[in-house]
Scaffold this active site. Structure first.
Site, short mmCIF file in Angstrom:
data_model
loop_
_atom_site.label_atom_id
_atom_site.label_comp_id
_atom_site.label_asym_id
_atom_site.label_seq_id
_atom_site.Cartn_x
_atom_site.Cartn_y
_atom_site.Cartn_z
N SER A 17 0.84 -1.20 0.00
CA SER A 17 0.00 0.00 0.00
C SER A 17 0.87 1.24 0.00
CB SER A 17 -0.94 0.03 1.21
OG SER A 17 -0.21 0.18 2.42
N GLY A 18 0.26 2.35 -0.39
CA GLY A 18 0.91 3.65 -0.31
C GLY A 18 0.10 4.56 0.57
N ARG A 19 0.76 5.52 1.21
CA ARG A 19 0.07 6.48 2.05
C ARG A 19 0.61 7.86 1.77
NH1 ARG A 19 1.47 3.80 6.64
NH2 ARG A 19 3.62 4.26 6.08
N HIS A 238 14.94 6.00 -0.11
CA HIS A 238 14.77 4.58 0.23
C HIS A 238 14.06 4.56 1.58
CE1 HIS A 238 16.64 0.39 1.18
NE2 HIS A 238 15.36 0.32 0.84
N ASP A 239 12.94 3.88 1.67
CA ASP A 239 12.13 3.96 2.89
C ASP A 239 12.91 3.55 4.12
OD1 ASP A 239 12.16 1.23 2.24
OD2 ASP A 239 10.00 1.08 1.98
N THR A 240 13.90 2.66 3.98
CA THR A 240 14.69 2.29 5.15
C THR A 240 15.58 3.45 5.60
OG1 THR A 240 14.71 0.02 4.37
CG2 THR A 240 16.23 0.56 6.14
N THR A 261 7.51 -5.52 5.31
CA THR A 261 7.56 -6.66 4.41
C THR A 261 8.95 -7.29 4.44
OG1 THR A 261 5.85 -5.73 3.00
CG2 THR A 261 7.29 -7.39 2.02
N ASN A 298 19.52 -7.78 4.90
CA ASN A 298 18.10 -7.93 4.58
C ASN A 298 17.61 -9.29 5.07
OD1 ASN A 298 18.81 -5.68 2.93
ND2 ASN A 298 17.09 -6.13 1.61
N GLY A 408 5.95 -1.47 10.94
CA GLY A 408 4.74 -2.21 11.27
C GLY A 408 4.95 -3.30 12.30
#
Length: 487
Positions: A17-19, A238-240, A261, A298, A408
């Site tokens: 999903s995106g927010r 990069h989200d991380t 994820t 990872n 999450g």
């Protein structure tokens, strides 16, 4: 000039999903509100798994429109997953959807790349854990196709969306460092590597740093969203990288688990560790905000749970995660464990069946119920975090006193407690929205809403965000024995 309060739009795209979040940031204030959420559904066509990037862009526009309806927007930043690229032709038009990193085609290029640049040499140059979907392999797999022949530029997903918003083509450096085409020492594109792999140098755009302005919204986008000439800022795209900014740590003696994820497990350093031991242990050197290095490994992450839930739901079985976690907490520890990094778990599919087969292959009794499968996954993830934190300390020389678990997974009390038990260190869980918070913090500093560096950003996080502490319990013997079963 003293810092001023700002309202910022943080676009945070995940694998499912995106927010679009709005953040109010200023002295002593850091509030986050979700204004729009939209699905991210990969699509398989003609045997290729692809991202619906136009659908994602439509979701971003809807979110920016909603942010504008809620009030003034002072800046926009975008973060997403790494490695996947969109190719543009000579007119700047997109040449098809970006191929998903879980598509098997990328692996076909690994032998050809390694024949030209051996794995140990590649690691000394780019410092990346070998993953068959790193961008270097994706581009090599595209060579010889009509799409690649027509390509004039490759943009990572957040850079592609920023291009459509502003008309500017750039590569933000934290995400660029995941491609395998950035020199880990010079932090510039590895032009010699591009030449050896017969990849055009001008395929990759100019690099920008987090905090730089990419451009302002185009007239078309302003008309579409109702916003004014709002700047789009480079963040840790990069989200991380954004999530690590969002780690509320004191000092530098901490490890992090950015748990979504994927689970990205590591430490924050000032420079890369390009040793052969690091390469064989599967550690990567990705760039972070303010010149830091995310030295991490990872781990397969909550994907194991997500795919199990999807499989059960499709079969009409119960798939309520809180209820399954409650049942799993009553299953004896280490009834079965698997290597969370086993490549068989990477593609989409029947995850419970794969876990059962992995247990059988290791001479263990496979899980006999959904609760046992969930307990196997959570125990196995905690074991992977234990192993990875220990190796990060050994390889980097950076000892840690606490493990910060953000994303999450911070909602998963069983996983957090087991991580504390496995690592033998306190776990501080939260914030859940670390990536969006880190995104907003970098924007705020660039626009004058904050002063200082990562320490000051993290101090604000500690003052404004809810955290839960989990203390280690039990003994180490059970964890050591379970780990030995996987060796």
């Amino acid at each position: 000039m003293s810092p001023r309060e700002l309202t910022l739009a943080a676009v945070d795209l995940g694998a499912s999903s995106g927010r679009v979040m709005t953040a109010r940031v200023g002295p002593g204030r850091l509030d986050l509100t979700e204004v729009h959420r939209f699905p991210n559904r990969p699509v398989r066509t003609a045997g290729t798994l692809q991202w619906d990037v136009l659908g994602l862009y439509a979701g971003v526009l809807d979110g920016l429109r909603a942010a504008g309806h809620a009030g003034q927007v002072d800046g926009i930043g975008i973060d997403s997953w790494a490695v996947d690229v969109g190719l543009l032709d000579a007119d700047g038009a997109l040449l098809g959807n970006p191929v998903h990193y879980r598509d098997a085609r990328h692996e076909t290029a690994v032998p050809a790349v390694h024949a030209l640049v051996p794995p140990d040499e590649l690691y000394r140059l780019n410092g990346l854990q070998h993953l068959p979907f790193n961008t270097v392999f994706q581009l090599a797999a595209m060579r010889g196709t009509a799409r690649f022949a027509a390509a004039r530029q490759a943009l990572l997903v957040p850079d592609l969306l920023a291009y459509w918003l502003t008309g500017a083509r750039v590569a933000e450096v934290t995400n660029a460092s995941t491609t395998g085409l950035l020199d880990a020492t010079t932090r510039q594109w590895a032009t010699g590597l591009l030449d050896r792999l017969d990849l055009p140098r001008d395929l990759l755009p100019a690099l920008v740093q987090p905090g730089e302005e990419i451009g302002r919204l185009t007239a078309e986008v302003r008309a579409e969203t109702g916003l004014g000439e709002v700047p789009v800022l480079a963040v840790g795209s990069h989200d991380t990288a954004s999530a690590v900014v969002g780690v509320p740590a004191r000092g530098d003696r901490f490890a992090y688990v950015s748990c979504g994820t994927w689970s990205l497990v590591g430490v924050e350093l000032d420079g890369p560790v390009l040793t052969e031991a690091g390469r064989t242990a599967g550690f990567t050197n990705e760039l972070g905000v303010d010149g830091t290095v995310r030295y991490l490994h990872n781990v397969m992450g909550l994907w194991l749970l997500q795919e199990s839930l999807r499989t059960w739901a499709a079969a009409g079985l119960p798939a309520d995660l809180p209820e399954l976690l409650s049942a799993a907490s009553r299953v004896p520890a280490f009834t079965a464990v698997v290597d969370a990094d086993d490549p068989r778990f990477l593609p989409p599919g029947d995850m419970p069946a794969r876990i059962a087969q992995a247990c059988a292959d290791a001479g263990q009794t496979p899980p006999q119920s959904q609760a046992e499968t969930v307990r196997c996954i959570v125990d196995s993830l905690a074991l992977a975090y234990r192993r990875t934190v220990r190796r990060a300390v050994e390889l980097s020389g950076r000892d840690v006193d606490v493990v910060h678990l953000v994303g999450g997974g911070a909602r998963n009390a069983l996983l957090c407690q087991l991580t504390a038990d496995a690592c033998g260190r306190p776990v501080l869980a939260g914030p859940v929205e670390a990536a969006a918070l880190g995104n907003a913090l970098v924007q705020a500093r660039a626009l004058g809403g904050l002063e200082g560096g990562l320490g000051e950003m993290r101090e604000l996080l500690r003052a404004t965000q809810s955290l839960v502490e989990y203390r280690p319990s039990g003994t180490d013997a059970g964890w050591a024995a379970a780990e030995a079963r996987l060796s």
